[in-house]
Write an enzyme that holds these catalytic residues in place. Structure first.
Site, PDB file in Angstrom:
ATOM      1  N   LYS A 131       0.823  -1.209   0.000  1.00 31.23           N
ATOM      2  CA  LYS A 131       0.000   0.000   0.000  1.00 31.23           C
ATOM      3  C   LYS A 131       0.861   1.264   0.000  1.00 31.23           C
ATOM      4  O   LYS A 131       0.396   2.333  -0.418  1.00 31.23           O
ATOM      5  CB  LYS A 131      -0.919   0.016   1.217  1.00 31.23           C
ATOM      6  CG  LYS A 131      -1.836  -1.195   1.377  1.00 31.23           C
ATOM      7  CD  LYS A 131      -2.972  -1.192   0.377  1.00 31.23           C
ATOM      8  CE  LYS A 131      -4.001  -2.271   0.650  1.00 31.23           C
ATOM      9  NZ  LYS A 131      -3.528  -3.647   0.391  1.00 31.23           N
TER      10      LYS A 131
HETATM   11  C1  LIG Z   1      -4.038  -4.739  -0.250  1.00 29.11           C
HETATM   12  C2  LIG Z   1      -3.233  -5.982  -0.347  1.00 29.11           C
HETATM   13  C3  LIG Z   1      -3.479  -6.971  -1.333  1.00 29.11           C
HETATM   14  C4  LIG Z   1      -4.644  -6.877  -2.299  1.00 29.11           C
HETATM   15  O1  LIG Z   1      -4.472  -5.870  -3.245  1.00 29.11           O
HETATM   16  P1  LIG Z   1      -5.738  -5.310  -4.051  1.00 29.11           P
HETATM   17  O2  LIG Z   1      -5.197  -4.158  -4.808  1.00 29.11           O
HETATM   18  O3  LIG Z   1      -6.736  -4.888  -3.007  1.00 29.11           O
HETATM   19  O4  LIG Z   1      -6.245  -6.402  -4.897  1.00 29.11           O
HETATM   20  C5  LIG Z   1      -2.652  -8.077  -1.397  1.00 29.11           C
HETATM   21  N1  LIG Z   1      -1.637  -8.234  -0.515  1.00 29.11           N
HETATM   22  C6  LIG Z   1      -1.374  -7.333   0.451  1.00 29.11           C
HETATM   23  C7  LIG Z   1      -0.278  -7.589   1.405  1.00 29.11           C
HETATM   24  C8  LIG Z   1      -2.150  -6.172   0.562  1.00 29.11           C
HETATM   25  O5  LIG Z   1      -1.882  -5.290   1.532  1.00 29.11           O
END
Ligand SMILES: *Cc1c(COP(=O)(O)O)cnc(C)c1O
Length: 497
Positions: free
Chosen positions: A111
């Protein structure tokens, strides 16, 4: 570049409006209104991560000046924010498989890539709007997003950030990450309840007309930084071009050759960014959508039926525990050639019945590019162990789900393309699962997560990311715990007194 909503093509908005608004007024999501097909096909963008970001952002942020974009990019991606100078380094795992590490940012979670730059895009957009408001970011978090948003928005002028987390609904490390958060404009509040209670509390604040009016009068405007904001999606397009360029530069791939990307998917943001990269002209063969036991997306891609009426599992890859993937709406809009009435219809069915079905034509377009399967917890742990033993490469549970689904794909399809697995979290963010996958867990009974991190590092020789290693010495700065019903009142006290 102008944008319009997936549910109404009548209203155009500039990039800065889109970033300030997040959601379109009709409940739809903003998408580029202009044709972006093969914009880069003859001329793939090159350069280091920052140069790629500037180049790609410039195509999409029509009402931002080049210096504004350059400032946002250099403030987001630099030596202070990312521990690795490549920003998203590409590691080779085996002859045909690579891992794109998206977790070298300030909170060791993927993120960070979007949330490091979003605050700068948002404050620039706010300046353009001419409204002199202080923006208040409200976020309910079940773990990673909250900390990532806090680090992104800390000490950004003109913004305050409030993060609410369920007191007992996050891991010890995640809690420690948030309660030790520094910054003059941050508020971190534990809520006595689960994630749903916390999220409901935040929604009640957003929907409370009375509070919003009072805040507006006092010069504040509430906003969220959630993953449907175009300003979070756009930054994710960059690393697909980066990864591709690396394969070419290192001689693994001839320019123009296609690759597969394998994406551990939750809200469908990451893999949607890959879809847009491909539309822009990046040579992508298949997009492999990896789900965990909450396999609503793999069922959808294989059958055309989206059905959220099913049990919810708390898996070892919690950031993928999602039954409604909001960003999917954007993909459906693109696949249906911008048919907003069709999208409205499907989204109404989803709301009413929790279920909708694609027509044959859209389904076959979807399946032409996307392939999907899922991995359960047992397979996740096995994959962490197997990959470490065979290749000396340590995966976190989310990335392990993707690796396992790639194995399933390769066992079924005769495909010789190189594959890049998107690695979305440091293994140390989920030390409990990682260590359990590798060693006899009875050895570690009673150890705290911080102690487990050290143990895992001693055993594997892989260093703990700096931000996590330093947690031990940080002071707890946020102690507040409130009842969910008290959230609106608490917010007003904080901002209006
Ligand atoms: C948010 C997240 C995901 C999923 O990503 P999306 O963009 O919501 O599909 C996968 N792995 C981790 C560690 C995340 O923080």
């Amino acid at each position: 570049m102008l944008y319009y909503s997936t549910r109404d093509r009548g209203n155009y908005a500039t990039a800065s409006r889109v970033i300030l608004k997040g959601l379109a007024p009709d409940g739809g999501l903003f998408v580029p209104a202009e044709n972006i097909k093969n914009l880069f096909k003859e001329n793939l963008p090159t350069g280091n991560y920052q140069e790629l970001a500037v180049n790609i952002f410039s195509q999409f942020l029509g009402d931002f000046s080049l210096p504004e974009i350059q400032f946002a990019v250099s403030a987001a991606y630099n030596f202070n924010t990312f521990e690795n100078p490549a920003i998203t380094p590409l590691s080779q795992v085996s002859e045909q498989t690579f891992s794109l590490e998206l977790w070298h940012g300030p909170t060791s979670a993927f993120k960070d890539i979007a949330l490091q730059v979003l605050p700068h895009l948002l404050t620039t957009a706010a300046l353009k709007s001419g409204e002199k408001k202080e923006y208040v970011i409200l976020t309910a978090t079940s773990g990673d997003t909250g900390k990532s948003a806090l680090e992104g928005f800390r000490d950004v002028p003109g913004v305050k950030i409030m993060v609410y987390f369920p007191e007992k609904g996050v891991s010890d490390i995640q809690k420690l990450q948030m309660t030790t958060q520094e910054g003059k404009n941050v508020h971190v509040i534990a809520v006595r309840g689960n994630f749903d209670d916390t999220q409901t509390g935040v929604k009640q604040i957003f929907n409370n007309h009375n509070i919003n009016t009072k805040l507006e009068r006092a010069g504040y405007r509430l906003t969220s930084a959630n993953s449907i904001n175009w300003g979070r999606l756009l930054p994710q397009i960059v690393y697909y071009f980066y990864a591709y360029g690396e394969l070419v530069t290192r001689g693994h791939l001839q320019e123009g050759g296609a690759v597969n990307f394998v994406v551990p998917t939750g809200n469908f943001g990451n893999i949607l960014a890959a879809y847009y990269a491909r539309r822009l002209g990046l040579p992508i063969n298949r997009l492999i959508c990896a789900a965990n036991q909450n396999n609503v997306l793999s069922d959808f891609i294989n059958s055309g039926q989206y059905n959220k009426n099913r049990p919810f599992y708390n898996s070892l890859s919690p950031s993928m525990d999602i039954l409604v993937s909001s960003n999917l709406e954007r993909l459906l809009f693109e696949l249906s050639d911008h048919d907003s009435e069709q999208i409205q219809y499907w989204m109404e069915l989803l709301l009413k019945n929790g279920l909708y079905c694609l027509d044959k034509k859209t389904l076959s377009k979807l399946q032409e590019l996307f392939w999907s399967d899922y991995a359960d917890d047992e397979e996740t742990l096995e994959t962490i162990a197997k990959t470490y033993r065979a290749h000396n490469y340590l995966l976190d549970p989310h990335s392990a789900v993707a690796k396992k689904v790639l194995e399933k794909y390769l066992a079924q399809e005769n495909d010789n393309h190189l594959s890049i697995v998107l690695s979305t979290a440091s293994p140390y963010k989920f030390t409990g699962s990682t260590i359990k996958a590798l060693y006899d867990s009875s050895l570690f009974k009673g150890l705290s997560e911080l102690e487990l991190m050290k143990t895992l590092s001693q055993k594997t020789g892989i260093p703990v990311p700096k931000n996590l290693a330093e947690l031990e010495d940080k002071q707890i700065l946020h102690h507040q715990v409130i009842e969910p019903q008290k959230m609106p009142e608490h917010l007003q006290k904080l901002l209006l007194n």
